[in-house]
Motif scaffolding. Sequence first.
Motif, PDB file in Angstrom:
ATOM      1  N   PHE A  54      42.796  44.828  51.195  1.00  0.00           N
ATOM      2  CA  PHE A  54      43.047  43.426  50.854  1.00  0.00           C
ATOM      3  C   PHE A  54      42.009  42.925  49.850  1.00  0.00           C
ATOM      4  O   PHE A  54      42.342  42.331  48.837  1.00  0.00           O
ATOM      5  CB  PHE A  54      43.011  42.550  52.115  1.00  0.00           C
ATOM      6  N   ARG A  55      40.730  43.221  50.141  1.00  0.00           N
ATOM      7  CA  ARG A  55      39.663  42.705  49.274  1.00  0.00           C
ATOM      8  C   ARG A  55      39.732  43.302  47.874  1.00  0.00           C
ATOM      9  O   ARG A  55      39.451  42.624  46.879  1.00  0.00           O
ATOM     10  CB  ARG A  55      38.293  42.964  49.903  1.00  0.00           C
ATOM     11  N   ILE A  56      40.092  44.577  47.792  1.00  0.00           N
ATOM     12  CA  ILE A  56      40.165  45.221  46.480  1.00  0.00           C
ATOM     13  C   ILE A  56      41.315  44.610  45.675  1.00  0.00           C
ATOM     14  O   ILE A  56      41.162  44.273  44.495  1.00  0.00           O
ATOM     15  CB  ILE A  56      40.316  46.750  46.630  1.00  0.00           C
ATOM     16  N   VAL A  57      42.448  44.421  46.325  1.00  0.00           N
ATOM     17  CA  VAL A  57      43.578  43.780  45.640  1.00  0.00           C
ATOM     18  C   VAL A  57      43.188  42.356  45.244  1.00  0.00           C
ATOM     19  O   VAL A  57      43.456  41.905  44.126  1.00  0.00           O
ATOM     20  CB  VAL A  57      44.837  43.774  46.544  1.00  0.00           C
ATOM     21  N   TRP A  58      42.504  41.659  46.160  1.00  0.00           N
ATOM     22  CA  TRP A  58      42.088  40.285  45.895  1.00  0.00           C
ATOM     23  C   TRP A  58      41.090  40.237  44.741  1.00  0.00           C
ATOM     24  O   TRP A  58      41.033  39.268  44.002  1.00  0.00           O
ATOM     25  CB  TRP A  58      41.492  39.669  47.173  1.00  0.00           C
ATOM     26  N   GLY A  59      40.335  41.283  44.573  1.00  0.00           N
ATOM     27  CA  GLY A  59      39.399  41.366  43.452  1.00  0.00           C
ATOM     28  C   GLY A  59      40.113  41.536  42.119  1.00  0.00           C
ATOM     29  O   GLY A  59      39.514  41.368  41.058  1.00  0.00           O
ATOM     30  N   LEU A  60      41.391  41.896  42.191  1.00  0.00           N
ATOM     31  CA  LEU A  60      42.179  42.073  40.974  1.00  0.00           C
ATOM     32  C   LEU A  60      43.070  40.870  40.687  1.00  0.00           C
ATOM     33  O   LEU A  60      43.300  40.517  39.534  1.00  0.00           O
ATOM     34  CB  LEU A  60      43.043  43.349  41.084  1.00  0.00           C
ATOM     35  N   ILE A  61      43.597  40.249  41.751  1.00  0.00           N
ATOM     36  CA  ILE A  61      44.570  39.158  41.517  1.00  0.00           C
ATOM     37  C   ILE A  61      44.123  37.820  42.103  1.00  0.00           C
ATOM     38  O   ILE A  61      44.839  36.827  41.980  1.00  0.00           O
ATOM     39  CB  ILE A  61      45.966  39.526  42.095  1.00  0.00           C
ATOM     40  N   PRO A  63      41.494  34.398  42.875  1.00  0.00           N
ATOM     41  CA  PRO A  63      40.921  33.371  41.999  1.00  0.00           C
ATOM     42  C   PRO A  63      39.600  33.840  41.380  1.00  0.00           C
ATOM     43  O   PRO A  63      39.023  34.833  41.836  1.00  0.00           O
ATOM     44  CB  PRO A  63      40.718  32.178  42.927  1.00  0.00           C
ATOM     45  N   PRO A  64      39.097  33.142  40.351  1.00  0.00           N
ATOM     46  CA  PRO A  64      37.940  33.607  39.570  1.00  0.00           C
ATOM     47  C   PRO A  64      36.746  34.082  40.403  1.00  0.00           C
ATOM     48  O   PRO A  64      36.193  35.148  40.120  1.00  0.00           O
ATOM     49  CB  PRO A  64      37.568  32.386  38.737  1.00  0.00           C
ATOM     50  N   SER A  65      36.346  33.329  41.431  1.00  0.00           N
ATOM     51  CA  SER A  65      35.127  33.737  42.141  1.00  0.00           C
ATOM     52  C   SER A  65      35.342  34.990  42.988  1.00  0.00           C
ATOM     53  O   SER A  65      34.394  35.585  43.473  1.00  0.00           O
ATOM     54  CB  SER A  65      34.596  32.589  42.998  1.00  0.00           C
ATOM     55  N   ALA A  66      36.604  35.392  43.175  1.00  0.00           N
ATOM     56  CA  ALA A  66      36.886  36.603  43.956  1.00  0.00           C
ATOM     57  C   ALA A  66      37.070  37.822  43.063  1.00  0.00           C
ATOM     58  O   ALA A  66      37.028  38.955  43.527  1.00  0.00           O
ATOM     59  CB  ALA A  66      38.142  36.405  44.793  1.00  0.00           C
ATOM     60  N   ARG A  67      37.289  37.580  41.765  1.00  0.00           N
ATOM     61  CA  ARG A  67      37.673  38.686  40.876  1.00  0.00           C
ATOM     62  C   ARG A  67      36.517  39.554  40.423  1.00  0.00           C
ATOM     63  O   ARG A  67      35.477  39.055  40.005  1.00  0.00           O
ATOM     64  CB  ARG A  67      38.352  38.107  39.630  1.00  0.00           C
ATOM     65  N   PHE A  68      36.759  40.856  40.463  1.00  0.00           N
ATOM     66  CA  PHE A  68      35.724  41.807  40.041  1.00  0.00           C
ATOM     67  C   PHE A  68      35.405  41.652  38.559  1.00  0.00           C
ATOM     68  O   PHE A  68      34.249  41.631  38.153  1.00  0.00           O
ATOM     69  CB  PHE A  68      36.164  43.247  40.310  1.00  0.00           C
ATOM     70  N   THR A 101      26.246  39.909  42.562  1.00  0.00           N
ATOM     71  CA  THR A 101      27.364  40.762  42.173  1.00  0.00           C
ATOM     72  C   THR A 101      27.058  42.233  42.430  1.00  0.00           C
ATOM     73  O   THR A 101      27.880  42.969  42.963  1.00  0.00           O
ATOM     74  CB  THR A 101      27.662  40.560  40.675  1.00  0.00           C
ATOM     75  N   LEU A 102      25.823  42.628  42.075  1.00  0.00           N
ATOM     76  CA  LEU A 102      25.417  44.013  42.334  1.00  0.00           C
ATOM     77  C   LEU A 102      25.541  44.311  43.818  1.00  0.00           C
ATOM     78  O   LEU A 102      26.023  45.368  44.228  1.00  0.00           O
ATOM     79  CB  LEU A 102      23.959  44.227  41.914  1.00  0.00           C
ATOM     80  N   SER A 103      25.097  43.343  44.633  1.00  0.00           N
ATOM     81  CA  SER A 103      25.133  43.519  46.072  1.00  0.00           C
ATOM     82  C   SER A 103      26.579  43.632  46.573  1.00  0.00           C
ATOM     83  O   SER A 103      26.891  44.480  47.413  1.00  0.00           O
ATOM     84  CB  SER A 103      24.396  42.344  46.727  1.00  0.00           C
ATOM     85  N   VAL A 104      27.463  42.800  46.027  1.00  0.00           N
ATOM     86  CA  VAL A 104      28.872  42.864  46.437  1.00  0.00           C
ATOM     87  C   VAL A 104      29.454  44.236  46.131  1.00  0.00           C
ATOM     88  O   VAL A 104      30.079  44.873  46.983  1.00  0.00           O
ATOM     89  CB  VAL A 104      29.707  41.785  45.707  1.00  0.00           C
ATOM     90  N   PHE A 105      29.233  44.710  44.908  1.00  0.00           N
ATOM     91  CA  PHE A 105      29.791  46.017  44.538  1.00  0.00           C
ATOM     92  C   PHE A 105      29.184  47.129  45.390  1.00  0.00           C
ATOM     93  O   PHE A 105      29.885  48.032  45.842  1.00  0.00           O
ATOM     94  CB  PHE A 105      29.562  46.305  43.051  1.00  0.00           C
TER      95      PHE A 105
END
Lengths: 226, 178
Positions: A54-61, A63-68, A101-105
């Motif tokens: 879910f999170r990976i898909v959400w990182g693609l589609i 809203p801005p603060s969720a996108r990779f 961001t580094l931490s999230v990835f």
Amino acid sequence: MSADSSRVLVWDWAVRLFHWLAVLLFVLMWWTAENWIMDWHRRIGMMLVGLLTFRIVWGLIGPPSARFAAMFAGPGAILAHIRTLLSGGHKASAGHNPLGTLSVFAILAALCTQVGTGLFAVDVDGLESGPLARFVSFEAGRQAAEIHEISFNILLALVALHVVAIVSYLVFFKDNLVRPMVTGRRARADFDGAPVADNKASPLRVIVALVLAFAAMSAVWFAGGG
Amino acid sequence: MMNRRIMVAIAAIAGLSVLVACSKPASTEAPSAPEAAAPAAEEAILPTGLTAKEQIELRQAQLKKLGKAFKTISDQLKSGSPDVAAIQEAAASVPVESADMADWFPEGTGPDTGVKTDALPIIWEDRVDFEQKIADFRAASDTLAATAAGGDLAAIGAAFGDTGGTCKSCHQKFRADD
């Protein structure tokens, strides 16, 4: 949800729900592993397959603060951010700051490694194994289990660092980052009039991500023999 | 300004120390002393005619065979359409491969040989219980092989669980955490 114009949405509800479910499942996975409750370890691991998808898909589609793609910050931005922090300055970021961001990835990558190796892991006695372990040899399964253990230590370190960072922001910059991750909002005044993107979650896109997450879970479930 | 810089530095150090403390793998704690004394103990010839190192490697290879057999059984039990013949073959191999299990652990094949082993010294201190646990395992694996030959998957699952239980109860007391 009444829109209070003085408080602006920085994290959509799907990101927040993901975050706290990840915390809960992480603790449960740790606990079931320590106490060797392997049937529940497998079940919760399966939920994590769905959650991470879910999170990976959400990182693609999302809203801005969720996108990779929107999170990516070059080394220049990261260094500038560190320099600002060290000089005692601090500016609120709408979304992840360059270090965050580094931490999230890193945490997402560690979680994926953790779940991925867990699917194939075999214990030393050949008695307990991940749902996809029957597709690999005993040796490969043991190898997966070794990586599973190493990557857990890395994950634990990353989580510790994450918590220390959150506490540091609170103590040194009086910036409470936990509350926005709960309520989704922070004061518009924090951004000095800079525009903040619309971070509302589109229900249709949530459904798309949920369907894909469910599909991933089902695929593992059926491949594992149901 | 200066104060804040110091505080941030302290926070960074605290963070890093947590990082280091958490990421230190537990397995690095093995003292280096036994390694110095290792060559002699490792090469000592046991009554079995093997060196301690050979004996330890032999039993590890045997135990690995058992692990593989158990994985085969567990894989098949988990699959939607279990291959009963594969289960039977694996289950039948366990009593054969483990026939002389008690002899795999002669005196002088513990961790003090310097050879890497998870066998705990308590094996030789509480030999009676150790051999009892092996007997329990042997009985359970005989039952498992016989049940597998019968072909009833539910019964095989139960017998497999029982056998696994005897592995665990012995390992809990006599094997180091891996």
